[in-house]
Design an enzyme around this catalytic site. Structure first.
Site, PDB file in Angstrom:
ATOM      1  N   GLY A  59       0.744  -1.321   0.071  1.00 45.76           N
ATOM      2  CA  GLY A  59      -0.163   0.116  -0.136  1.00 45.76           C
ATOM      3  C   GLY A  59       0.822   1.115  -0.034  1.00 45.76           C
ATOM      4  O   GLY A  59       1.941   1.282   0.256  1.00 45.76           O
ATOM      5  N   CYS A  60       0.259   2.277  -0.351  1.00 45.62           N
ATOM      6  CA  CYS A  60       1.159   3.598  -0.423  1.00 45.62           C
ATOM      7  C   CYS A  60       1.472   3.952   0.836  1.00 45.62           C
ATOM      8  O   CYS A  60       2.733   4.467   1.059  1.00 45.62           O
ATOM      9  CB  CYS A  60       0.280   4.701  -1.162  1.00 45.62           C
ATOM     10  N   TYR A  61       0.648   4.094   1.922  1.00 44.69           N
ATOM     11  CA  TYR A  61       1.102   4.467   3.146  1.00 44.69           C
ATOM     12  C   TYR A  61       2.268   3.451   3.793  1.00 44.69           C
ATOM     13  O   TYR A  61       3.372   3.765   4.389  1.00 44.69           O
ATOM     14  CB  TYR A  61      -0.164   4.560   4.283  1.00 44.69           C
TER      15      TYR A  61
END
Lengths: 345, 345, 345, 345
Positions: C147-149
């Protein structure tokens, strides 16, 4: 105190109306209505209005709207016309387009539906050869609030036409608007990811529905038909309209003539200001206020007047204009409850 | 009517003060002063304030500021201390940092200069075990307005400390601010080209000068020393602070205990609002208003309270807080002239 | 040349994949598929990709996706798991969450559905006690893109955990993301009018689905369980993540120890950069690039490490990470086709 | 490989040149020079270019710039003219204005200094009655890169003039530009606090220096003098130009004639694209690319053509155009190293 209802209270125009009405000393807020969001508390849709947080939105219908002195309609195109006939309020003020145009043919050409008629057109400062147009709004019972673009563009150009300083053809307007002008519509091109950092045009080639309304106003100012090339663009900001308006100058007209016309038209106006020479309008400086600020230039090389006008599309361009009209209709001071300072930076 | 002067009238804090003072029913605006822009008309620096457009900015000195009931100082760090001694006004309200800190050692550590002393600290809603701190502001003659970050962070965390619901160590705050918090400084990283579309941290590692001020407030609330890890970030917006504040929860404390503490602390406050469960603060909803909105959550997996607070850094975080303090100092209603509706969207 | 398909080609992740794949020298773009927009030409949804303007989007199904060397899945949660079993491609790379988590219990707790299993986790630079984790990606056939985070947060904190410089509890992360992280969803709070000029939190209190993924990565780095307080916020920008990551420092650890750990972890990495002392990450500087930039600080007053990491959520945080994984899976140079310069300002 | 120097490497145009040159397969980057920032490492000014982070900026002078095949000048007005005479490079490409205008009178009228002369004008796709103008650029040794506005406006209008579809008077252009067009100047109105959420005009009334350059290009296209009313505006975004260009249509010309002219002019161009009917340009879709996208409309009610063009002011409008010219000058493929995909959203 006047009891006021707002139909369309969950939208952006409705929210701005309520922001202003909460600050108005002669208003008691009554029914708040909407269609899809009826039953919700207002806080869910207007978190910036804590004073009304717990008010439950009611369905929009004549029964709910009955018993108010003033009803504001902030509804989608076409919805006002049907509802308006059934309202018993002393004053009804429509923020939508239904009753703005006088010309049924223009209505049908641009809106594609049957024309509902026309109400008193609510742009008090609109310059004509006979002076501003606020007289017919004093005591009016049904008022059509101008569109946001027509407000900016008409204020920008009407004095030049009223004094016959420009020609009625070859008028070109390009205007930039913040995204709130499109309302709270769930359309892909209105997403933050699409609008931030990007500008785009729409309604190019004369198809925007505000075109005939601008022409109606400028024709009224000129006393003869005016046609306009109008291109709106969407700018990466929530609020604001910057309208760049140009017209071909009449022979022998100087820049001093032009400035004098605007000083004459707006010198005593509370909300419309010709800036000092050297200053130019920014939408930031009028954010949240009911002001329209203008500057004029003459491009002698090409024989054109250029007038730039900045307004907040939701305030002077919609809800502020609406409250200003309410004040006129009710015999209150025209400026009552309306902010004249912007929220900047 | 009270005659009010603003020193630092050409900056962002000064502009916001004037926006609010123009709407205040008991204020007459007197001298507007500045350093570099003295001699200019105000419109050149504050185009959003047409009512004061033609006022000439005077130099900042005691003579010009004499004869006012209230003087607001919106000056760079260090400038207030020297000037303040020479002012004859009944009430002086400093929007700068000079008189905020009680602890001379902390002052010297973070500001590197000699400590000028401390004035009554102007955060009326600051929760302590003995209730909010507004009493010492009523009738005060010299008031230090809190910093913008300390306003948001202290409102967010003080109730939890006042009721001993959280531990005094391992407090972590990360806050995002709009660029107006940095004032009108001509620095490359504050250019629009740099700030739009970009977020960046600064003062990382505890060096930001608002850190000891936050600790001072939370320690007052807790009745014992509190230390804080504070990281500010610059967000691509002009106004607003969103402070995400977390602390380690004390044993046996439930989410209901936490909500109750905040309802208790702020239930009767006009400007500070705990949102209903399920709603979260946005800076957009408080823009231009004197509101602080909060929401609390307990992350039971990790034993932490998370409180998020949104304010407008220029209004509640600076100028609105300053006017609220003026009201208290003058014995006026605390909310007089202060907007409680945001300008949204 | 490898023939590559993209499922979910009309979304933001799909568009970014195609932007990068168009610049990749060993890729031939094959089928582009989507659900609701099947039948449209790509230009209608991805106007920034003129090279593919006239390609017709096909429906997402195994037949259309058959016959490709690589299939990228850029689909909503849950859609990948069903489809993946039916794909014959040598390499399948899932940009969604379905196969990221190892722990079925965590999956069910945060996603509420049955766990589909786990694939090789595609964060090549993830530091552990045994060095970075790219070995298991070389030649892998099924890869879950982080995921991006989690990309930003894990790169920020893993080296500190891998060298046991920080404690496994009291980890606090607050991250700001651009709106493209939410995809092209038509939700009111994602409208430009709502997002411009406003910051807001979401998933507060540990409910965001990226929380267990961050913990999984940091636990892998530490070699023992790590728990995290994670709060995401939505920032007024289209792209970018700024993650502010803090942890309690272990006794006796100095700032030099911390810097050394990061230099050691990332000194030879092409995309992950520890900035020189005194420089801080900005999301603007990595926009459009596959870079992650970091800076570390130690706040000795409170005994905390603060590491800030900036990435482009769509590039390094999604599509760039995916292409990097593809390169590893196919035995190509890891950096092939991936931009290392940002588009700034 | 060609050795290339950039004078003005610390500005926005210089940074964009370096971003593109880093991706160019036939370029070796040599000296990077600047005035005020000489002695700094490049990372301090261009953090988005990690590949050049440690390069020390040298002073801008002929000695430092000697020994390169190509020298790009990205300097303030007036600086190029003096320096250019002393350069020994095979190819010198000036991104500034000094050598753009042929007409000394126009130069003096708009720039107020002595005219330095004119170089080959670097807009390869500029349509004329004899076809595009790239021939004179192939093998050229001294090239003046067009201004950003003239690039967008000339590409938008030249085909209509080249085929005599519009009249040479009453041409009106209103264009919006991102703030990077103003460079990294430390001016108050360019601060993020001022530009975010606000639009403003400048150079109104025909005083912008790009006016004679637009007229020069359109006159070349038309084969006779064309005059233009040009109003630039500053939009709240870092990059991008959206030019709305209108002209009075010639008698008997249909919308099909107009579309055919643009298809004819740009059908084989790599970077200039007439969009399909119904699609409109957005600056977001071309961000970071060397593309110019256009759409045309005819407003029959008022007899006007409206053409809207979007470019990235720093790429196609400055540095991308410069590299395209370098390719032509060196005999390389015109498109080498130039991105044709935008970074969106």
């Amino acid at each position: 105190m006047f009891k006021v209802a707002v139909a369309g209270a969950s939208g952006y125009a409705g929210g701005e109306l309520l922001r202003l009405l909460l600050g108005h000393p002669q208003v008691q807020i009554g029914a708040l209505t909407a269609a899809g969001s009826a039953g919700d508390v207002l806080a869910r849709h207007q978190p910036h209005l804590p004073a009304l947080a717990d008010v439950v939105i009611q369905p929009t219908n004549p029964d709910v709207l009955a018993g108010h002195d003033v009803v504001f309609l902030a509804l989608p195109h076409g919805a006002s016309a049907v509802l308006a006939e059934q309202l018993d309020a002393r004053v009804v003020i429509d923020c939508g387009a239904d009753f703005r145009l006088i010309d049924s043919v223009a209505w049908q050409q641009f809106y594609g539906t049957e024309h509902a008629g026309s109400w008193a057109y609510g742009l008090p400062e609109l310059a004509t050869a006979e002076g501003p147009q606020r007289d017919h709004l004093q005591g009016a019972r049904r008022i059509a609030v101008p569109g946001c673009y027509p407000t900016a563009c008409s204020l920008a150009l009407a004095p030049a036409f009223a004094e016959q300083l420009v020609q009625t053809e070859q008028v070109v307007i390009v205007a930039a608007s913040g995204t709130s002008g499109a309302g709270r519509s769930l359309k892909p091109h209105l997403l933050g990811s699409e609008t931030m950092g990007s500008m785009s045009p729409y309604g190019v080639g004369g198809s925007h529905r505000h075109t005939p309304e601008i022409e109606q106003n400028l024709s009224a100012a000129a006393g003869r038909p005016v046609t306009v090339s109008f291109t709106p663009t969407l700018a990466p900001m929530s609020r604001g309209i910057l309208a760049t308006c140009t017209a071909s100058i009449a022979p022998g007209v100087s820049v001093d003539d032009v400035r004098a016309a605007y000083e004459n038209a707006y010198g005593t106006e509370a909300f419309v200001h010709l800036l000092p020479e050297g200053s130019w309008p920014t939408t930031g400086a009028v954010l949240g206020s009911n002001n329209a600020v203008l500057q004029v230039a003459v491009d002698e090389r090409v024989g054109r007047v250029v007038i730039v006008c900045a307004i907040d599309n939701l305030t002077k361009g919609t809800a502020g204009g609406a409250v200003q009209n309410m004040n006129l209709a009710l015999g209150l001071p025209e400026t009552m409850g309306l902010p004249t300072t912007g929220v900047a930076p």
